[in-house]
Scaffold this active site. Structure first.
Site, mmCIF file in Angstrom:
data_model
loop_
_atom_site.group_PDB
_atom_site.id
_atom_site.type_symbol
_atom_site.label_atom_id
_atom_site.label_comp_id
_atom_site.label_asym_id
_atom_site.label_seq_id
_atom_site.Cartn_x
_atom_site.Cartn_y
_atom_site.Cartn_z
ATOM 1 N N CYS A 164 1.836 4.939 -3.233
ATOM 2 C CA CYS A 164 2.705 3.629 -3.918
ATOM 3 C C CYS A 164 2.345 2.359 -3.464
ATOM 4 C CB CYS A 164 4.272 4.199 -3.203
ATOM 5 S SG CYS A 164 5.427 3.491 -4.542
ATOM 6 N N HIS A 221 5.445 9.569 -3.483
ATOM 7 C CA HIS A 221 5.581 9.867 -2.274
ATOM 8 C C HIS A 221 5.663 11.152 -1.788
ATOM 9 C CE1 HIS A 221 6.923 5.416 -1.425
ATOM 10 N NE2 HIS A 221 7.323 5.728 -2.616
ATOM 11 N N GLU A 251 5.251 12.192 1.041
ATOM 12 C CA GLU A 251 5.646 12.280 2.453
ATOM 13 C C GLU A 251 7.193 12.362 2.602
ATOM 14 O OE1 GLU A 251 4.500 9.539 0.944
ATOM 15 O OE2 GLU A 251 5.379 7.877 1.475
HETATM 16 N N1 LIG Z 1 7.827 2.961 -3.128
HETATM 17 C C1 LIG Z 1 7.148 1.876 -2.911
HETATM 18 O O1 LIG Z 1 6.160 1.631 -2.379
HETATM 19 C C2 LIG Z 1 7.144 0.730 -3.977
HETATM 20 C C3 LIG Z 1 6.098 -0.463 -4.335
HETATM 21 C C4 LIG Z 1 6.640 -1.628 -4.612
HETATM 22 N N2 LIG Z 1 7.347 -1.585 -6.071
HETATM 23 C C5 LIG Z 1 5.578 -2.679 -4.476
HETATM 24 O O2 LIG Z 1 5.120 -3.312 -5.428
HETATM 25 O O3 LIG Z 1 4.878 -2.687 -3.321
#
Ligand SMILES: NC(=O)CC[C@H](N)C(=O)O
EC number: 4.3.3.6
Length: 238
Positions: A89, A210, A212
């Site tokens: 992410c 994710h 994890e």
């Molecule tokens: N769950 C996440 O890691 C979100 C990422 C977040 N929206 C960002 O731009 O960093």
């Protein structure tokens, strides 16, 4: 068909970048797989790691703190030298060479990434109605279970990016099908375009979701196998 035994991942030492985000969940997953994991907050802690995980969180905060803690340059050097890195992410955003819609700070300076992965990502891409969602994904490269089938990955997306462009060296591992992308029908591409949410290029692996947080261990296992194979290749090349 020739099958090879999965490499032994138990001696792998993985650093988890620990300036912000869901560090503990990654550490637990690596440990559950028998590996060693340690939190990285300063450059000296990078010595001796075999791979690195950049967790989910907030990429603007991870960017700022990584630079403030003098970690950005050593991390870029390690990425360039071939260190295996997995980003989930916000971690995927940090590995991307470019962000389609970077945030800017009060001085108007855009957020930066470490880069290394020839992709363009779009942050928070799934739109307001789909800020967080869960779905089952087909994911290439995972091993079959005892019934001989590769089970889908249960993927949790939290204000997740998608990959808008991939370079020629980048392998696409998973996509969210077009029908799932925007059930509200508000997105101009709704129902027409599948979105890339997992990629691999050389020693770099990234997912928009994710693993994890769901108890899904196969993505971390894949990453640990990338590390072991690289170590074996290196020893073989000596
Ligand atoms: N769950 C996440 O890691 C979100 C990422 C977040 N929206 C960002 O731009 O960093």
């Amino acid at each position: 068909m020739t099958t090879f035994p999965a490499p032994d991942t138990s001696s792998v030492h993985i650093g988890v970048l620990a300036v912000q985000g869901d560090v503990r969940e990654h550490i637990r997953t690596v440990e559950a797989l028998g590996g060693r994991a340690s939190a990285i907050r300063r450059p000296s802690e990078l010595a001796g790691i075999d791979g690195l995980i950049i967790p989910g969180g907030e990429s603007t905060a991870i960017d700022k703190l990584t630079r403030a803690f003098d970690l950005a340059v050593p991390l870029q050097e390690l990425i360039a030298s071939g260190l295996p890195v997995y980003g989930s992410c916000a971690g995927m955003i940090m590995l991307a060479d470019a962000i389609a819609d970077p945030a800017t700070d009060l001085q108007g300076r855009p957020q930066q990434t470490l880069g290394g992965l020839d992709i363009v990502v779009r942050r928070n891409a799934f739109g307001r109605q789909r800020e967080s969602f869960e779905t089952e994904l087909e994911f290439s490269g995972l091993p079959p279970d005892s019934s001989g089938k590769v089970q889908p990955v249960h993927a949790v997306f939290i204000r997740a990016p998608w990959v808008e462009r991939v370079g020629p060296s980048v392998e696409v591992l998973a996509q969210v099908p077009a029908q799932t992308v925007d059930l509200t029908g508000q997105h101009p591409d709704a129902g027409r375009v599948a979105r890339i949410v997992a990629v691999r290029s050389g020693n770099l692996l990234a997912t928009s979701f994710h693993p994890e947080v769901t108890g899904e261990r196969r993505i971390h296992e894949l990453f640990m196998q990338m590390i072991v194979r690289r170590t074996v290749d290196h020893v073989g090349a000596l």
